[in-house]
Design a protein around this motif. Structure first.
Motif, short mmCIF file in Angstrom:
data_model
loop_
_atom_site.label_atom_id
_atom_site.label_comp_id
_atom_site.label_asym_id
_atom_site.label_seq_id
_atom_site.Cartn_x
_atom_site.Cartn_y
_atom_site.Cartn_z
N GLU A 106 0.83 -1.21 0.00
CA GLU A 106 0.00 0.00 0.00
C GLU A 106 0.86 1.25 0.00
OE1 GLU A 106 -3.95 -1.59 2.46
OE2 GLU A 106 -2.23 -0.73 3.54
N GLU A 109 2.76 1.97 -3.28
CA GLU A 109 1.93 2.47 -4.38
C GLU A 109 1.21 3.76 -4.03
OE1 GLU A 109 1.88 1.36 -7.44
OE2 GLU A 109 3.43 -0.07 -6.83
N GLY A 115 -2.02 8.74 -4.24
CA GLY A 115 -1.21 8.13 -5.29
C GLY A 115 0.24 8.55 -5.28
N PRO A 117 3.61 8.10 -3.23
CA PRO A 117 4.22 7.35 -2.14
C PRO A 117 5.10 8.17 -1.22
CG PRO A 117 5.29 6.84 -4.22
CD PRO A 117 4.08 7.68 -4.54
N ARG A 125 9.39 0.51 -0.49
CA ARG A 125 9.95 -0.23 -1.62
C ARG A 125 11.30 -0.84 -1.25
NH1 ARG A 125 7.96 4.30 -4.25
NH2 ARG A 125 10.02 5.20 -4.59
N ARG A 173 9.89 3.07 -10.48
CA ARG A 173 8.46 2.97 -10.22
C ARG A 173 7.72 2.91 -11.55
NH1 ARG A 173 3.95 6.40 -8.61
NH2 ARG A 173 2.69 5.24 -7.11
#
Length: 243
Positions: A106, A109, A115, A117, A125, A173
């Motif tokens: 979650e 992203e 939207g 991060p 990540r 990404r």
């Protein structure tokens, strides 16, 4: 002449055997740490010239963690003036963001954040590839050209591919390509205590190229192990729900 050739061959063979033994000693020490029933650690990063050392422009700070015998790890990461908590269990995890605890997926992203991060997403990540110190040390030992016992430490050079992996962020990404790394060089040292991994450090250098920009990276990571066999991991209930 034949005698000299035989002596040379024996010397080379003995050297390779000693190097193999050194690798085995470190790998076994890491495995003993992993099987000790839990431990705590503190990891610090020193980047030549300041800055984040290739870490998203954030000044590196310490990461402190604890891991239990079941593999559940709790981490507290400091970057600049910000401190972030995270929980990792195998390939799953959770991170505390401005919107509360989110799963790593979650946060990566941008869930709950329009939207975007942001800092929490960047860390999420990175944590998706988290390795506990025992696992990381064993992996590093296997990626050395050779290891030698010098004074009280085992030391050696890392392979070029190993250094590139430590320097690169990974895929960009949205499936894009990550940065490329050239001139990669690195070294690693391990310290053992009573046959168990007690401390290790590794230095990586290289030129990172991303979006047409080159950046010289020179980063040293030091990891100190403590509370072997006694560390206890306490995870907030909100974080457990996200695992």
């Amino acid at each position: 002449m034949k005698r000299q050739l035989v002596i040379g061959a024996v010397t080379l063979l003995a050297g390779s055997l000693f190097a193999a033994d050194a690798k085995d000693d470190v790998k076994n020490a890491a495995k003993k740490l992993a099987g000790a029933g839990g431990y705590a650690w503190k990891s610090t990063v020193e980047a030549a010239g300041g800055g984040g050392g290739g870490g998203g422009g954030m000044r590196p700070g310490p990461t402190e963690g604890k891991i239990g015998k079941d593999g559940l790890a709790m981490l507290t990461m400091t970057r600049g003036e910000n401190t972030t908590e995270a929980v990792v269990m195998g390939t799953k995890g959770a991170i505390k963001t401005a919107d509360g605890w989110q799963s790593l997926a979650e946060a990566a992203e941008g869930g709950g954040g329009g939207g975007q991060p942001g800092r929490g997403g960047f860390m999420a990540r990175r944590l998706q590839n988290f390795k506990a110190p025992a696992a990381e040390a064993e992996d590093l030992a296997g990626k050395t050209k050779e290891l030698k016992k010098v004074d009280d430490a085992f030391s050696g050079e890392l392979t070029e591919e190993a250094v590139k992996g430590l320097l690169a962020f990974g895929p960009g990404r949205g499936g894009g390509e990550g940065p490329t790394v050239s001139n990669a060089k690195g070294s690693v040292k391990f310290w053992l205590k009573d046959g168990v991994l007690a401390k290790y450090e590794y230095q990586v250098k290289g030129t990172m190229s991303f979006n047409g920009n080159d950046r010289e990276i020179d980063r040293t990571t030091k990891v100190e192990i403590k509370d072997v066999g006694t560390a206890k991991v306490e995870v907030p209930e909100d974080a457990k729900k996200k695992l």
